[in-house]
Design an enzyme around this catalytic site. Structure first.
Site, PDB file in Angstrom:
ATOM      1  N   TYR A   1      -2.757   9.920 -58.488  1.00  0.00           N
ATOM      2  CA  TYR A   1      -2.078   8.630 -58.399  1.00  0.00           C
ATOM      3  C   TYR A   1      -3.045   7.537 -58.799  1.00  0.00           C
ATOM      4  O   TYR A   1      -4.172   7.498 -58.308  1.00  0.00           O
ATOM      5  CB  TYR A   1      -1.578   8.394 -56.968  1.00  0.00           C
ATOM      6  CG  TYR A   1      -0.862   7.073 -56.775  1.00  0.00           C
ATOM      7  CD1 TYR A   1       0.338   6.810 -57.444  1.00  0.00           C
ATOM      8  CD2 TYR A   1      -1.366   6.094 -55.923  1.00  0.00           C
ATOM      9  CE1 TYR A   1       1.003   5.608 -57.272  1.00  0.00           C
ATOM     10  CE2 TYR A   1      -0.702   4.885 -55.747  1.00  0.00           C
ATOM     11  CZ  TYR A   1       0.488   4.648 -56.425  1.00  0.00           C
ATOM     12  OH  TYR A   1       1.141   3.450 -56.241  1.00  0.00           O
TER      13      TYR A   1
ATOM     14  N   ASP B   1     -11.280   7.024 -60.842  1.00  0.00           N
ATOM     15  CA  ASP B   1     -10.506   6.202 -59.923  1.00  0.00           C
ATOM     16  C   ASP B   1     -11.006   6.511 -58.515  1.00  0.00           C
ATOM     17  O   ASP B   1     -10.639   7.499 -57.905  1.00  0.00           O
ATOM     18  CB  ASP B   1      -9.009   6.503 -60.063  1.00  0.00           C
ATOM     19  CG  ASP B   1      -8.164   5.607 -59.170  1.00  0.00           C
ATOM     20  OD1 ASP B   1      -8.741   4.904 -58.309  1.00  0.00           O
ATOM     21  OD2 ASP B   1      -6.927   5.605 -59.332  1.00  0.00           O
TER      22      ASP B   1
ATOM     23  N   LYS C   1      -8.881  -0.364 -51.498  1.00  0.00           N
ATOM     24  CA  LYS C   1      -8.998   0.126 -50.119  1.00  0.00           C
ATOM     25  C   LYS C   1     -10.302  -0.277 -49.419  1.00  0.00           C
ATOM     26  O   LYS C   1     -10.383  -1.401 -48.926  1.00  0.00           O
ATOM     27  CB  LYS C   1      -8.746   1.630 -50.097  1.00  0.00           C
ATOM     28  CG  LYS C   1      -7.340   1.916 -50.666  1.00  0.00           C
ATOM     29  CD  LYS C   1      -6.815   3.308 -50.590  1.00  0.00           C
ATOM     30  CE  LYS C   1      -5.354   3.328 -51.031  1.00  0.00           C
ATOM     31  NZ  LYS C   1      -5.002   4.215 -52.097  1.00  0.00           N
TER      32      LYS C   1
END
Ligand SMILES: *Cc1c(COP(=O)(O)O)cnc(C)c1O
Length: 431
Positions: free
Chosen positions: A142, A237, A265
Protein backbone atom coordinates in the site's frame (compact mmCIF):
# COMPACT_ATOMS: atom_id res chain seq x y z
CA UNK A 1 -26.89 0.00 23.29
CA UNK A 2 -23.38 1.10 24.12
CA UNK A 3 -22.25 4.68 23.59
CA UNK A 4 -20.02 3.46 20.70
CA UNK A 5 -23.02 1.83 19.03
CA UNK A 6 -25.11 5.00 19.40
CA UNK A 7 -22.30 7.15 17.99
CA UNK A 8 -21.82 4.72 15.12
CA UNK A 9 -25.53 4.85 14.24
CA UNK A 10 -25.28 8.63 14.04
CA UNK A 11 -21.96 8.48 12.20
CA UNK A 12 -23.16 6.27 9.34
CA UNK A 13 -25.80 8.88 8.49
CA UNK A 14 -23.21 11.62 8.27
CA UNK A 15 -19.90 10.06 7.22
CA UNK A 16 -19.50 7.36 4.54
CA UNK A 17 -19.48 4.09 6.48
CA UNK A 18 -19.35 6.09 9.71
CA UNK A 19 -15.56 6.42 9.56
CA UNK A 20 -13.03 8.82 8.09
CA UNK A 21 -10.72 6.02 6.98
CA UNK A 22 -12.01 2.57 5.92
CA UNK A 23 -9.55 0.61 8.09
CA UNK A 24 -11.39 1.92 11.17
CA UNK A 25 -14.58 0.09 10.24
CA UNK A 26 -15.17 -3.28 11.92
CA UNK A 27 -17.19 -4.63 8.99
CA UNK A 28 -14.86 -7.49 8.08
CA UNK A 29 -15.21 -8.93 11.60
CA UNK A 30 -18.98 -8.35 11.68
CA UNK A 31 -18.88 -5.75 14.45
CA UNK A 32 -19.26 -2.00 14.91
CA UNK A 33 -16.21 0.11 15.71
CA UNK A 34 -15.30 1.31 19.17
CA UNK A 35 -15.24 5.09 19.49
CA UNK A 36 -12.14 6.17 21.39
CA UNK A 37 -12.32 8.83 24.06
CA UNK A 38 -8.69 9.07 25.18
CA UNK A 39 -5.40 7.22 25.28
CA UNK A 40 -2.39 7.12 27.55
CA UNK A 41 0.78 5.06 27.19
CA UNK A 42 -0.09 1.60 25.88
CA UNK A 43 -3.82 1.96 26.65
CA UNK A 44 -6.90 3.42 24.98
CA UNK A 45 -10.27 4.09 26.62
CA UNK A 46 -13.47 3.96 24.58
CA UNK A 47 -16.64 6.03 24.82
CA UNK A 48 -18.11 3.47 27.27
CA UNK A 49 -15.13 3.72 29.61
CA UNK A 50 -13.68 0.32 28.62
CA UNK A 51 -9.90 0.20 28.60
CA UNK A 52 -7.87 -1.66 25.97
CA UNK A 53 -4.22 -2.56 25.69
CA UNK A 54 -3.56 -1.05 22.25
CA UNK A 55 -1.66 -2.81 19.46
CA UNK A 56 -2.71 -0.42 16.68
CA UNK A 57 -0.93 2.68 17.96
CA UNK A 58 -2.86 4.89 15.52
CA UNK A 59 -1.51 2.53 12.78
CA UNK A 60 2.08 3.18 13.68
CA UNK A 61 2.72 6.77 14.78
CA UNK A 62 2.54 6.16 18.52
CA UNK A 63 5.87 4.36 18.86
CA UNK A 64 6.47 5.99 22.27
CA UNK A 65 2.93 5.23 23.41
CA UNK A 66 -0.01 7.63 23.58
CA UNK A 67 0.22 11.15 24.97
CA UNK A 68 3.95 10.93 25.66
CA UNK A 69 4.89 13.86 27.93
CA UNK A 70 7.96 14.83 25.84
CA UNK A 71 5.70 15.24 22.79
CA UNK A 72 2.74 16.90 24.55
CA UNK A 73 4.94 19.53 26.15
CA UNK A 74 6.45 20.61 22.81
CA UNK A 75 3.05 20.67 21.13
CA UNK A 76 1.56 22.88 23.85
CA UNK A 77 4.55 25.22 23.59
CA UNK A 78 4.16 25.45 19.79
CA UNK A 79 0.40 26.06 20.03
CA UNK A 80 0.91 29.12 22.21
CA UNK A 81 3.10 30.65 19.50
CA UNK A 82 0.46 30.33 16.79
CA UNK A 83 -0.98 27.45 14.79
CA UNK A 84 0.19 28.21 11.27
CA UNK A 85 2.04 30.96 9.44
CA UNK A 86 2.28 29.79 5.83
CA UNK A 87 5.88 30.92 6.02
CA UNK A 88 9.22 29.27 6.75
CA UNK A 89 10.04 28.39 10.39
CA UNK A 90 13.10 27.23 12.29
CA UNK A 91 11.35 23.98 13.29
CA UNK A 92 11.31 22.91 9.65
CA UNK A 93 15.07 23.36 9.38
CA UNK A 94 15.56 21.37 12.57
CA UNK A 95 13.26 18.62 11.34
CA UNK A 96 15.09 18.37 8.01
CA UNK A 97 18.47 18.37 9.76
CA UNK A 98 17.43 15.62 12.16
CA UNK A 99 15.98 13.36 9.45
CA UNK A 100 19.09 13.82 7.28
CA UNK A 101 21.33 13.04 10.26
CA UNK A 102 19.37 9.94 11.32
CA UNK A 103 19.04 8.48 7.81
CA UNK A 104 22.31 8.51 5.82
CA UNK A 105 20.67 8.11 2.37
CA UNK A 106 18.54 11.22 2.90
CA UNK A 107 20.42 14.39 1.94
CA UNK A 108 17.40 16.63 1.37
CA UNK A 109 13.82 16.30 2.49
CA UNK A 110 10.45 17.95 1.79
CA UNK A 111 7.66 17.87 4.39
CA UNK A 112 4.08 17.11 3.36
CA UNK A 113 0.89 16.24 5.28
CA UNK A 114 0.36 12.51 4.81
CA UNK A 115 1.97 9.33 3.56
CA UNK A 116 -0.24 9.44 0.48
CA UNK A 117 1.14 12.84 -0.44
CA UNK A 118 4.70 11.74 0.27
CA UNK A 119 4.46 8.80 -2.14
CA UNK A 120 2.60 10.73 -4.82
CA UNK A 121 5.27 13.44 -4.70
CA UNK A 122 8.22 11.04 -4.58
CA UNK A 123 6.92 9.21 -7.64
CA UNK A 124 6.53 12.52 -9.47
CA UNK A 125 10.08 13.51 -8.51
CA UNK A 126 11.41 10.14 -9.73
CA UNK A 127 9.58 10.58 -13.04
CA UNK A 128 10.81 14.16 -13.39
CA UNK A 129 14.37 13.18 -12.57
CA UNK A 130 14.56 10.23 -14.97
CA UNK A 131 12.28 11.60 -17.68
CA UNK A 132 10.57 8.19 -17.68
CA UNK A 133 6.99 7.19 -16.84
CA UNK A 134 6.80 3.57 -15.70
CA UNK A 135 6.67 2.60 -12.04
CA UNK A 136 7.08 -0.91 -10.65
CA UNK A 137 4.88 -1.62 -7.62
CA UNK A 138 4.26 -4.85 -5.75
CA UNK A 139 0.92 -6.56 -5.22
CA UNK A 140 -0.25 -6.12 -1.64
CA UNK A 141 1.96 -3.11 -0.96
CA UNK A 142 0.00 0.00 0.00
CA UNK A 143 1.37 3.38 -0.96
CA UNK A 144 -1.54 5.63 -0.09
CA UNK A 145 -4.63 6.36 -2.13
CA UNK A 146 -3.32 8.38 -5.07
CA UNK A 147 -4.60 7.11 -8.43
CA UNK A 148 -1.43 5.54 -9.81
CA UNK A 149 -0.84 3.53 -6.64
CA UNK A 150 -4.33 2.03 -6.31
CA UNK A 151 -3.53 -1.25 -7.98
CA UNK A 152 -3.54 -4.37 -5.79
CA UNK A 153 -3.03 -2.06 -2.85
CA UNK A 154 -3.36 -4.31 0.19
CA UNK A 155 -5.20 -4.20 3.52
CA UNK A 156 -8.05 -1.66 3.35
CA UNK A 157 -8.83 -2.62 -0.21
CA UNK A 158 -8.11 -6.29 0.46
CA UNK A 159 -10.53 -6.68 3.34
CA UNK A 160 -13.32 -5.14 1.30
CA UNK A 161 -12.56 -7.72 -1.39
CA UNK A 162 -12.32 -5.00 -4.03
CA UNK A 163 -9.25 -5.50 -6.24
CA UNK A 164 -9.10 -1.89 -7.43
CA UNK A 165 -10.90 1.37 -6.81
CA UNK A 166 -13.60 2.71 -9.07
CA UNK A 167 -13.12 6.33 -9.97
CA UNK A 168 -9.54 5.67 -11.05
CA UNK A 169 -9.28 6.06 -14.84
CA UNK A 170 -7.39 3.26 -16.59
CA UNK A 171 -5.02 5.91 -17.92
CA UNK A 172 -3.91 6.76 -14.39
CA UNK A 173 -2.54 3.27 -13.77
CA UNK A 174 -1.35 2.30 -17.26
CA UNK A 175 2.25 3.12 -16.33
CA UNK A 176 2.06 1.13 -13.08
CA UNK A 177 3.71 -2.27 -13.62
CA UNK A 178 2.77 -4.92 -11.07
CA UNK A 179 5.20 -7.40 -9.59
CA UNK A 180 4.95 -10.12 -6.96
CA UNK A 181 6.52 -9.35 -3.58
CA UNK A 182 9.72 -11.35 -3.00
CA UNK A 183 9.81 -12.46 -6.65
CA UNK A 184 13.06 -10.97 -7.91
CA UNK A 185 13.07 -12.94 -11.21
CA UNK A 186 9.65 -11.39 -11.94
CA UNK A 187 11.09 -7.90 -11.49
CA UNK A 188 14.05 -8.84 -13.69
CA UNK A 189 11.58 -9.79 -16.44
CA UNK A 190 9.89 -6.38 -16.14
CA UNK A 191 13.29 -4.72 -16.52
CA UNK A 192 14.06 -6.94 -19.53
CA UNK A 193 10.81 -5.80 -21.15
CA UNK A 194 10.71 -2.13 -20.10
CA UNK A 195 14.26 -1.42 -18.89
CA UNK A 196 14.91 2.18 -19.87
CA UNK A 197 11.27 3.21 -19.42
CA UNK A 198 11.15 2.41 -15.71
CA UNK A 199 11.40 5.58 -13.63
CA UNK A 200 11.19 3.87 -10.25
CA UNK A 201 10.62 0.75 -8.24
CA UNK A 202 8.57 1.46 -5.13
CA UNK A 203 8.44 -1.07 -2.32
CA UNK A 204 7.57 -1.41 1.34
CA UNK A 205 10.87 -2.84 2.64
CA UNK A 206 8.73 -4.92 4.98
CA UNK A 207 5.28 -5.48 3.52
CA UNK A 208 3.04 -4.23 6.34
CA UNK A 209 -0.28 -3.71 4.57
CA UNK A 210 -1.01 -7.34 3.65
CA UNK A 211 -0.39 -8.51 7.18
CA UNK A 212 3.36 -8.52 7.72
CA UNK A 213 5.55 -9.91 4.94
CA UNK A 214 9.30 -9.51 5.46
CA UNK A 215 11.59 -9.38 2.43
CA UNK A 216 13.23 -12.67 1.47
CA UNK A 217 17.02 -12.88 1.69
CA UNK A 218 18.48 -10.91 -1.22
CA UNK A 219 15.19 -9.37 -2.40
CA UNK A 220 15.89 -5.75 -1.43
CA UNK A 221 19.54 -6.12 -2.51
CA UNK A 222 18.31 -7.39 -5.88
CA UNK A 223 15.99 -4.40 -6.33
CA UNK A 224 18.88 -2.10 -5.43
CA UNK A 225 21.08 -3.71 -8.10
CA UNK A 226 18.38 -3.65 -10.81
CA UNK A 227 17.65 0.04 -10.18
CA UNK A 228 21.33 0.97 -10.21
CA UNK A 229 21.99 -1.02 -13.40
CA UNK A 230 19.03 0.52 -15.23
CA UNK A 231 19.22 4.09 -13.99
CA UNK A 232 15.90 3.75 -12.16
CA UNK A 233 15.11 5.31 -8.80
CA UNK A 234 14.65 2.92 -5.88
CA UNK A 235 11.93 4.26 -3.58
CA UNK A 236 11.52 2.71 -0.15
CA UNK A 237 8.10 3.49 1.24
CA UNK A 238 9.05 3.66 4.91
CA UNK A 239 5.80 5.23 6.07
CA UNK A 240 5.50 2.31 8.51
CA UNK A 241 9.06 1.02 8.85
CA UNK A 242 10.78 4.42 9.07
CA UNK A 243 12.18 5.13 12.55
CA UNK A 244 10.41 1.93 13.68
CA UNK A 245 12.61 -1.01 12.66
CA UNK A 246 15.69 0.98 13.65
CA UNK A 247 16.83 4.60 13.97
CA UNK A 248 17.38 4.72 10.20
CA UNK A 249 14.45 2.39 9.53
CA UNK A 250 14.52 -0.55 7.15
CA UNK A 251 17.63 0.78 5.39
CA UNK A 252 19.60 0.26 8.57
CA UNK A 253 17.76 -2.95 9.56
CA UNK A 254 18.50 -4.65 6.22
CA UNK A 255 21.60 -2.71 5.17
CA UNK A 256 20.18 -1.57 1.81
CA UNK A 257 19.91 2.10 0.84
CA UNK A 258 17.16 3.68 -1.22
CA UNK A 259 17.47 6.68 -3.57
CA UNK A 260 14.24 8.20 -2.30
CA UNK A 261 12.40 7.39 0.91
CA UNK A 262 8.85 8.26 1.91
CA UNK A 263 7.77 8.83 5.51
CA UNK A 264 4.59 9.40 7.46
CA UNK A 265 3.07 8.09 10.67
CA UNK A 266 6.01 8.15 13.16
CA UNK A 267 7.52 11.42 11.90
CA UNK A 268 4.35 13.27 12.88
CA UNK A 269 4.28 11.99 16.46
CA UNK A 270 0.49 11.58 16.03
CA UNK A 271 -0.09 14.71 13.94
CA UNK A 272 -0.83 14.48 10.19
CA UNK A 273 2.64 14.61 8.64
CA UNK A 274 4.50 13.01 5.75
CA UNK A 275 7.85 13.58 4.11
CA UNK A 276 9.92 12.42 1.17
CA UNK A 277 13.63 12.75 0.77
CA UNK A 278 16.78 11.23 -0.60
CA UNK A 279 19.70 11.97 -2.88
CA UNK A 280 20.33 15.67 -3.37
CA UNK A 281 20.46 15.52 -7.18
CA UNK A 282 17.00 13.91 -7.26
CA UNK A 283 15.44 16.22 -4.66
CA UNK A 284 16.72 19.25 -6.52
CA UNK A 285 14.22 18.60 -9.32
CA UNK A 286 11.47 19.64 -6.89
CA UNK A 287 10.01 23.16 -7.13
CA UNK A 288 10.95 25.91 -6.58
CA UNK A 289 14.50 24.71 -7.46
CA UNK A 290 13.44 22.36 -10.25
CA UNK A 291 10.56 21.73 -12.62
CA UNK A 292 8.61 19.12 -10.60
CA UNK A 293 5.73 20.98 -8.97
CA UNK A 294 4.74 20.05 -5.44
CA UNK A 295 3.27 22.30 -2.76
CA UNK A 296 1.26 22.38 0.48
CA UNK A 297 -0.47 25.23 2.32
CA UNK A 298 -0.02 23.57 5.71
CA UNK A 299 3.15 21.58 4.97
CA UNK A 300 5.76 21.91 7.71
CA UNK A 301 3.04 23.17 10.05
CA UNK A 302 4.67 24.38 13.30
CA UNK A 303 2.49 22.29 15.65
CA UNK A 304 2.98 19.15 13.55
CA UNK A 305 6.74 19.81 13.37
CA UNK A 306 6.87 20.22 17.16
CA UNK A 307 5.19 16.84 17.69
CA UNK A 308 7.29 15.03 15.11
CA UNK A 309 10.55 16.62 16.20
CA UNK A 310 9.94 15.78 19.85
CA UNK A 311 9.27 12.14 19.01
CA UNK A 312 12.22 11.78 16.60
CA UNK A 313 14.57 13.49 19.05
CA UNK A 314 13.48 11.09 21.76
CA UNK A 315 14.15 8.14 19.45
CA UNK A 316 17.51 9.60 18.44
CA UNK A 317 18.54 9.99 22.07
CA UNK A 318 17.11 6.66 23.32
CA UNK A 319 18.45 3.83 21.15
CA UNK A 320 17.33 1.43 23.90
CA UNK A 321 13.77 1.90 22.59
CA UNK A 322 14.71 -0.32 19.65
CA UNK A 323 16.22 -3.11 21.74
CA UNK A 324 13.13 -2.97 24.00
CA UNK A 325 10.81 -3.23 20.98
CA UNK A 326 12.88 -6.08 19.57
CA UNK A 327 12.65 -8.02 22.85
CA UNK A 328 8.88 -7.44 23.12
CA UNK A 329 8.44 -8.57 19.52
CA UNK A 330 10.36 -11.75 20.25
CA UNK A 331 8.22 -12.43 23.34
CA UNK A 332 4.89 -11.75 21.65
CA UNK A 333 5.31 -12.89 18.06
CA UNK A 334 7.90 -15.56 18.86
CA UNK A 335 5.57 -16.80 21.62
CA UNK A 336 2.60 -16.97 19.24
CA UNK A 337 4.67 -18.81 16.68
CA UNK A 338 5.83 -21.33 19.26
CA UNK A 339 2.27 -21.88 20.54
CA UNK A 340 0.87 -22.47 17.04
CA UNK A 341 3.65 -24.95 16.26
CA UNK A 342 3.24 -26.76 19.57
CA UNK A 343 -0.54 -27.05 19.14
CA UNK A 344 -0.22 -27.94 15.46
CA UNK A 345 -2.43 -25.00 14.44
CA UNK A 346 -2.51 -24.08 10.72
CA UNK A 347 -1.22 -20.55 11.34
CA UNK A 348 1.78 -18.47 10.33
CA UNK A 349 3.39 -15.75 12.40
CA UNK A 350 5.46 -13.26 10.42
CA UNK A 351 7.36 -10.52 12.17
CA UNK A 352 10.14 -7.96 11.97
CA UNK A 353 11.06 -6.05 15.13
CA UNK A 354 7.94 -4.48 16.62
CA UNK A 355 5.71 -5.39 13.64
CA UNK A 356 3.98 -8.74 13.57
CA UNK A 357 1.02 -10.62 12.14
CA UNK A 358 -0.72 -13.91 12.84
CA UNK A 359 -2.14 -15.39 9.63
CA UNK A 360 -4.84 -18.05 9.72
CA UNK A 361 -3.37 -20.15 6.93
CA UNK A 362 -1.25 -23.30 6.69
CA UNK A 363 0.85 -21.79 3.88
CA UNK A 364 3.95 -19.71 4.50
CA UNK A 365 3.05 -16.10 3.70
CA UNK A 366 5.60 -14.51 1.37
CA UNK A 367 3.42 -12.39 -0.92
CA UNK A 368 -0.09 -11.13 -1.63
CA UNK A 369 -1.44 -14.41 -3.04
CA UNK A 370 -0.29 -16.45 -0.04
CA UNK A 371 -1.59 -13.79 2.37
CA UNK A 372 -5.00 -14.01 0.72
CA UNK A 373 -5.24 -17.72 1.59
CA UNK A 374 -5.87 -16.66 5.22
CA UNK A 375 -9.20 -17.65 6.77
CA UNK A 376 -10.85 -14.33 7.65
CA UNK A 377 -13.77 -16.04 9.43
CA UNK A 378 -11.43 -17.67 11.94
CA UNK A 379 -9.67 -14.34 12.29
CA UNK A 380 -13.02 -12.72 13.18
CA UNK A 381 -13.52 -15.19 16.07
CA UNK A 382 -9.97 -14.56 17.25
CA UNK A 383 -10.45 -10.79 16.98
CA UNK A 384 -13.69 -10.78 18.98
CA UNK A 385 -12.09 -12.69 21.84
CA UNK A 386 -9.10 -10.35 21.88
CA UNK A 387 -11.29 -7.24 21.93
CA UNK A 388 -13.63 -8.58 24.59
CA UNK A 389 -10.58 -9.46 26.69
CA UNK A 390 -9.34 -5.88 26.44
CA UNK A 391 -6.75 -6.28 23.68
CA UNK A 392 -7.24 -3.85 20.80
CA UNK A 393 -5.80 -5.12 17.51
CA UNK A 394 -6.69 -4.08 13.96
CA UNK A 395 -10.08 -5.41 12.86
CA UNK A 396 -8.55 -7.04 9.81
CA UNK A 397 -6.52 -10.14 9.06
CA UNK A 398 -4.36 -8.05 6.77
CA UNK A 399 -2.96 -5.48 9.19
CA UNK A 400 0.13 -5.48 11.38
CA UNK A 401 0.27 -5.38 15.16
CA UNK A 402 2.29 -2.42 16.43
CA UNK A 403 4.25 -2.53 19.67
CA UNK A 404 5.26 0.68 21.41
CA UNK A 405 7.94 1.66 23.90
CA UNK A 406 5.15 2.02 26.48
CA UNK A 407 4.33 -1.71 26.38
CA UNK A 408 5.95 -3.78 29.14
CA UNK A 409 7.14 -7.37 29.18
CA UNK A 410 4.32 -8.23 31.65
CA UNK A 411 1.62 -6.69 29.45
CA UNK A 412 2.94 -8.51 26.43
CA UNK A 413 3.01 -11.83 28.34
CA UNK A 414 -0.62 -11.26 29.33
CA UNK A 415 -1.50 -10.51 25.68
CA UNK A 416 0.21 -13.73 24.66
CA UNK A 417 -1.94 -15.65 27.14
CA UNK A 418 -5.13 -14.01 25.80
CA UNK A 419 -4.03 -14.67 22.20
CA UNK A 420 -3.62 -18.36 23.08
CA UNK A 421 -7.18 -18.43 24.46
CA UNK A 422 -8.41 -16.62 21.34
CA UNK A 423 -6.64 -19.15 19.12
CA UNK A 424 -8.24 -22.04 21.01
CA UNK A 425 -11.59 -20.30 20.56
CA UNK A 426 -10.96 -19.83 16.85
CA UNK A 427 -10.13 -23.52 16.45
CA UNK A 428 -12.84 -24.59 18.94
CA UNK A 429 -10.45 -26.31 21.28
CA UNK A 430 -10.78 -26.37 25.04
CA UNK A 431 -8.67 -23.51 26.31
C1 LIG B 1 -0.16 4.40 5.85
C2 LIG B 1 0.68 4.21 4.65
C3 LIG B 1 0.68 5.13 3.59
C4 LIG B 1 -0.30 6.26 3.51
O1 LIG B 1 -0.16 7.18 4.53
P1 LIG B 1 -1.39 8.16 4.89
O2 LIG B 1 -0.81 9.09 5.89
O3 LIG B 1 -2.47 7.27 5.42
O4 LIG B 1 -1.79 8.82 3.63
C5 LIG B 1 1.60 4.96 2.57
N1 LIG B 1 2.48 3.93 2.58
C6 LIG B 1 2.49 3.03 3.57
C7 LIG B 1 3.51 1.94 3.55
C8 LIG B 1 1.59 3.12 4.63
O5 LIG B 1 1.58 2.18 5.58
Amino acid sequence: MSRSEILFQEAVELIPGGVNSPVRAFGSVGMTPRFIESAQGAYMTDADGKRYLDYVGSWGPMILGHAHPAVLEKVAEACRKGLSFGAATEAEVEMARLICRMVPSVEMVRMVNSGTEAVMSAVRAARGYTGRNKIVKFEGCYHGHSDAMLVKAGSGVMTAGVPDSSGVPAGATEDTLLAVYNDLPGVEKLFDAWGKEIAAVIVEPVGANMGVVPPAEGFLEGLRRLCTDNGSVLIFDEVITGFRLARAGAQEYFGVEADLTTYGKIIGGGMPVGAYGGRREIMEVVSPVGQVYQAGTLSGNPVAMAAGLAQLRYLDEHPEVYSHLGRLGETLYGGMKWFCAEQGLPCQVNYAGSLGCLFFTDRPVTDYASAKTADTKRFAVYFRHMLESGVYIAASQFEAMFLSAAHTEEEVQETLRIAQEALCRAFRKAG
